[in-house]
Scaffold this motif. Structure first.
Motif, PDB file in Angstrom:
ATOM      1  N   ALA A  38      46.983  34.957  47.098  1.00  0.00           N
ATOM      2  CA  ALA A  38      46.698  34.632  45.479  1.00  0.00           C
ATOM      3  C   ALA A  38      47.505  33.678  45.038  1.00  0.00           C
ATOM      4  N   SER A  39      46.668  32.942  43.901  1.00  0.00           N
ATOM      5  CA  SER A  39      47.266  32.219  43.000  1.00  0.00           C
ATOM      6  C   SER A  39      47.467  32.758  41.709  1.00  0.00           C
ATOM      7  N   LEU A  40      48.691  32.986  41.359  1.00  0.00           N
ATOM      8  CA  LEU A  40      48.865  33.544  40.293  1.00  0.00           C
ATOM      9  C   LEU A  40      49.119  32.627  38.911  1.00  0.00           C
ATOM     10  N   ARG A  41      48.713  33.235  38.014  1.00  0.00           N
ATOM     11  CA  ARG A  41      48.470  32.563  36.446  1.00  0.00           C
ATOM     12  C   ARG A  41      49.118  33.657  35.544  1.00  0.00           C
ATOM     13  N   PRO A  42      50.666  33.408  35.427  1.00  0.00           N
ATOM     14  CA  PRO A  42      51.301  34.105  34.168  1.00  0.00           C
ATOM     15  C   PRO A  42      51.048  33.392  33.099  1.00  0.00           C
ATOM     16  N   ALA A  43      51.623  33.867  31.836  1.00  0.00           N
ATOM     17  CA  ALA A  43      51.544  33.402  30.639  1.00  0.00           C
ATOM     18  C   ALA A  43      51.933  32.034  30.662  1.00  0.00           C
ATOM     19  N   ALA A  44      53.013  31.481  31.630  1.00  0.00           N
ATOM     20  CA  ALA A  44      53.322  30.336  31.611  1.00  0.00           C
ATOM     21  C   ALA A  44      53.703  29.819  33.060  1.00  0.00           C
ATOM     22  N   ASP A  55      45.070  47.916  48.089  1.00  0.00           N
ATOM     23  CA  ASP A  55      44.822  48.254  46.614  1.00  0.00           C
ATOM     24  C   ASP A  55      45.494  47.352  45.567  1.00  0.00           C
ATOM     25  N   GLY A  56      46.003  46.229  46.118  1.00  0.00           N
ATOM     26  CA  GLY A  56      46.103  45.012  45.363  1.00  0.00           C
ATOM     27  C   GLY A  56      47.871  44.970  44.885  1.00  0.00           C
ATOM     28  N   LEU A  57      48.753  45.560  45.628  1.00  0.00           N
ATOM     29  CA  LEU A  57      50.136  45.224  45.600  1.00  0.00           C
ATOM     30  C   LEU A  57      50.510  43.980  45.955  1.00  0.00           C
ATOM     31  N   LEU A  58      51.067  43.116  45.071  1.00  0.00           N
ATOM     32  CA  LEU A  58      51.415  41.586  45.305  1.00  0.00           C
ATOM     33  C   LEU A  58      52.864  41.685  45.409  1.00  0.00           C
ATOM     34  N   VAL A  59      53.150  40.706  46.126  1.00  0.00           N
ATOM     35  CA  VAL A  59      54.591  40.346  46.137  1.00  0.00           C
ATOM     36  C   VAL A  59      54.679  38.868  46.152  1.00  0.00           C
ATOM     37  N   THR A  60      55.566  38.400  45.116  1.00  0.00           N
ATOM     38  CA  THR A  60      56.131  36.800  44.853  1.00  0.00           C
ATOM     39  C   THR A  60      57.428  36.711  44.482  1.00  0.00           C
ATOM     40  N   SER A  61      57.677  35.500  44.269  1.00  0.00           N
ATOM     41  CA  SER A  61      59.107  35.373  43.790  1.00  0.00           C
ATOM     42  C   SER A  61      59.301  35.682  42.406  1.00  0.00           C
ATOM     43  N   ALA A  62      60.559  35.934  41.917  1.00  0.00           N
ATOM     44  CA  ALA A  62      60.795  36.284  40.524  1.00  0.00           C
ATOM     45  C   ALA A  62      60.467  35.181  39.501  1.00  0.00           C
ATOM     46  N   HIS A  63      60.748  34.010  40.063  1.00  0.00           N
ATOM     47  CA  HIS A  63      60.695  32.692  39.025  1.00  0.00           C
ATOM     48  C   HIS A  63      59.201  32.546  38.991  1.00  0.00           C
ATOM     49  N   VAL A  64      58.153  32.994  39.838  1.00  0.00           N
ATOM     50  CA  VAL A  64      56.701  32.925  39.620  1.00  0.00           C
ATOM     51  C   VAL A  64      56.374  33.405  38.136  1.00  0.00           C
ATOM     52  N   ILE A  65      56.805  34.785  38.138  1.00  0.00           N
ATOM     53  CA  ILE A  65      56.473  35.524  37.174  1.00  0.00           C
ATOM     54  C   ILE A  65      57.384  35.221  35.822  1.00  0.00           C
ATOM     55  N   GLY A  66      58.374  34.860  35.960  1.00  0.00           N
ATOM     56  CA  GLY A  66      59.077  34.672  34.813  1.00  0.00           C
ATOM     57  C   GLY A  66      59.588  35.920  34.115  1.00  0.00           C
ATOM     58  N   THR A  72      46.590  36.625  35.960  1.00  0.00           N
ATOM     59  CA  THR A  72      45.612  36.722  36.541  1.00  0.00           C
ATOM     60  C   THR A  72      45.954  36.368  38.095  1.00  0.00           C
ATOM     61  N   ALA A  73      45.436  36.981  39.099  1.00  0.00           N
ATOM     62  CA  ALA A  73      45.540  36.563  40.313  1.00  0.00           C
ATOM     63  C   ALA A  73      44.220  36.046  40.682  1.00  0.00           C
ATOM     64  N   LEU A  81      41.480  38.622  39.302  1.00  0.00           N
ATOM     65  CA  LEU A  81      41.763  39.869  38.879  1.00  0.00           C
ATOM     66  C   LEU A  81      43.127  40.004  38.058  1.00  0.00           C
ATOM     67  N   PRO A  82      43.012  40.832  37.140  1.00  0.00           N
ATOM     68  CA  PRO A  82      44.379  40.916  36.281  1.00  0.00           C
ATOM     69  C   PRO A  82      45.359  41.531  37.094  1.00  0.00           C
ATOM     70  N   TYR A  83      46.754  41.089  36.904  1.00  0.00           N
ATOM     71  CA  TYR A  83      47.708  41.752  37.529  1.00  0.00           C
ATOM     72  C   TYR A  83      48.733  42.275  36.355  1.00  0.00           C
TER      73      TYR A  83
END
Length: 92
Positions: A38-44, A55-66, A72-73, A81-83
């Protein structure tokens, strides 16, 4: 004792065949895992994640989410889809 046979010098054709086989393998793996990426679109910013469970458990690096908690994924099939953040590894 083991016997070994010299296969002779490598040729450009044998190198091309090996590269073609490797390329086919890489493409097959990419096609198989693409639906779970998934391509993640956090607030920034933005980044990518991998879906670990159906069921949608995603794993990413902490810096992606900030510091964000929601976003949105977007998947390859066009699904958006919202995450919501459910945990963070403080060491990463």
């Amino acid at each position: 004792m083991s016997a070994m046979r010299d296969s002779g010098p490598r040729t450009a054709a044998s190198d091309d065949d090996a590269l073609d086989a490797y390329s086919r393998t890489v493409v097959a793996v990419a096609e198989r895992v693409l639906p779970s990426v998934a391509s993640l679109r956090p607030a920034a910013g933005s980044g990518s994640a991998v879906a670990l469970t159906g069921d949608g458990l995603l794993v990413t690096s902490a810096h992606v989410i900030g510091r964000g908690r929601i976003g949105t994924a977007v998947f390859d099939n066009g699904a958006e889809l919202p995450y919501e953040l459910v945990g963070r590894d403080r060491l990463s």
